[in-house]
Design an enzyme around this catalytic site. Structure first.
Site, PDB file in Angstrom:
ATOM      1  N   PHE A  59      31.294  13.617  35.277  1.00  0.00           N
ATOM      2  CA  PHE A  59      32.594  13.115  35.141  1.00  0.00           C
ATOM      3  C   PHE A  59      33.682  14.068  35.394  1.00  0.00           C
ATOM      4  CE2 PHE A  59      30.988  15.875  31.486  1.00  0.00           C
ATOM      5  CZ  PHE A  59      32.029  16.671  31.209  1.00  0.00           C
ATOM      6  N   ARG A  87      41.024  20.235  15.172  1.00  0.00           N
ATOM      7  CA  ARG A  87      40.134  18.923  15.754  1.00  0.00           C
ATOM      8  C   ARG A  87      39.854  18.210  14.906  1.00  0.00           C
ATOM      9  NH1 ARG A  87      37.590  20.301  20.133  1.00  0.00           N
ATOM     10  NH2 ARG A  87      35.316  19.348  19.687  1.00  0.00           N
ATOM     11  N   ARG A 104      42.897  10.420  18.082  1.00  0.00           N
ATOM     12  CA  ARG A 104      42.170   9.750  19.161  1.00  0.00           C
ATOM     13  C   ARG A 104      41.999   8.249  18.678  1.00  0.00           C
ATOM     14  NH1 ARG A 104      38.629  14.884  20.272  1.00  0.00           N
ATOM     15  NH2 ARG A 104      39.851  15.902  22.010  1.00  0.00           N
ATOM     16  N   ASN A 114      41.231  10.008  26.347  1.00  0.00           N
ATOM     17  CA  ASN A 114      41.347  10.232  24.926  1.00  0.00           C
ATOM     18  C   ASN A 114      42.446  10.490  24.222  1.00  0.00           C
ATOM     19  OD1 ASN A 114      40.766  12.648  25.423  1.00  0.00           O
ATOM     20  ND2 ASN A 114      38.688  12.999  24.419  1.00  0.00           N
ATOM     21  N   HIS A 117      43.535  16.965  23.621  1.00  0.00           N
ATOM     22  CA  HIS A 117      42.780  17.813  23.662  1.00  0.00           C
ATOM     23  C   HIS A 117      42.760  18.902  22.785  1.00  0.00           C
ATOM     24  CE1 HIS A 117      40.021  21.346  25.411  1.00  0.00           C
ATOM     25  NE2 HIS A 117      41.216  21.889  25.056  1.00  0.00           N
TER      26      HIS A 117
END
Length: 143
Positions: A59, A87, A104, A114, A117
Site C-alpha cells: 500500500f 487514538r 474516522r 481514512n 492520523h
C-alpha cells in the site's frame, strides 16, 4: 497522570471536505489543547520520509500518492494520556470498523483515505512531532 503530547494529521480527503474546524472543535471538546498546528502540502520526498516504516509494503505507493494529493493539517495535541485518548477519538484505522461518533466513522472515505492520523506511541509522537515542527514551533499552553 502526566501530561503527554501526541501528533495528529488531518489528511487530504478531510481537508477537502472542509471539516478542519469541526475536527479541531472535537479535539478541544475532548479536552485536548492544540499547542502547534500548520497546513502544508507534502512533497513526495516528505511523504516517503514520514511513512518510511511502510516502504516496501503493497500500500506504500498509494499512501504516498494520497498524502501528496492535497494539503494536510498537522497538529500537536496535549492532554493527560494524549496518545491513547487521541487514538480512541480517531477510531479504528479501517473506517468500516470505527465506532459511531469517532472521527474516522464520520470523515473517512476508505482504509487509505481514512481522514486522520494519530501517533501510536509516545515514541512515535516524539518522532512525528520532530518531523514537522522545529524548535519553538510548539507553544506550551500556560493559560
Amino acid at each position: 497522570m502526566a501530561i503527554e503530547r501526541t501528533f495528529s494529521i488531518i489528511k487530504p480527503n478531510a481537508v477537502a471536505k472542509n471539516v478542519i474546524g469541526s475536527i479541531f472543535a472535537r479535539f478541544e471538546a475532548a479536552g485536548f489543547k492544540i499547542v502547534g498546528t500548520k497546513m502544508l502540502h507534502l512533497t513526495v520526498e516528505q511523504a516517503r520520509g514520514f511513512y518510511a516504516e511502510h516502504d516496501g509494503k503493497p500500500f506504500f505507493d498509494g499512501l504516498v500518492e494520497f498524502m501528496t494529493s492535497g494539503p494536510i493539517v498537522v497538529s500537536v495535541l496535549e492532554s493527560e494520556n494524549a496518545v491513547q485518548r487521541h487514538r480512541d477519538l480517531l477510531g479504528a484505522t479501517n473506517p468500516a470498523n470505527a465506532l459511531a461518533g469517532t472521527l474516522r466513522a464520520d470523515y473517512a472515505d476508505s482504509l487509505t483515505e481514512n481522514g486522520t492520523h494519530g501517533s501510536d506511541s509516545l515514541e512515535s509522537a516524539q518522532r512525528e512531532i520532530a518531523f514537522f515542527f522545529g524548535e519553538g514551533e510548539v507553544c506550551p499552553r500556560t493559560r
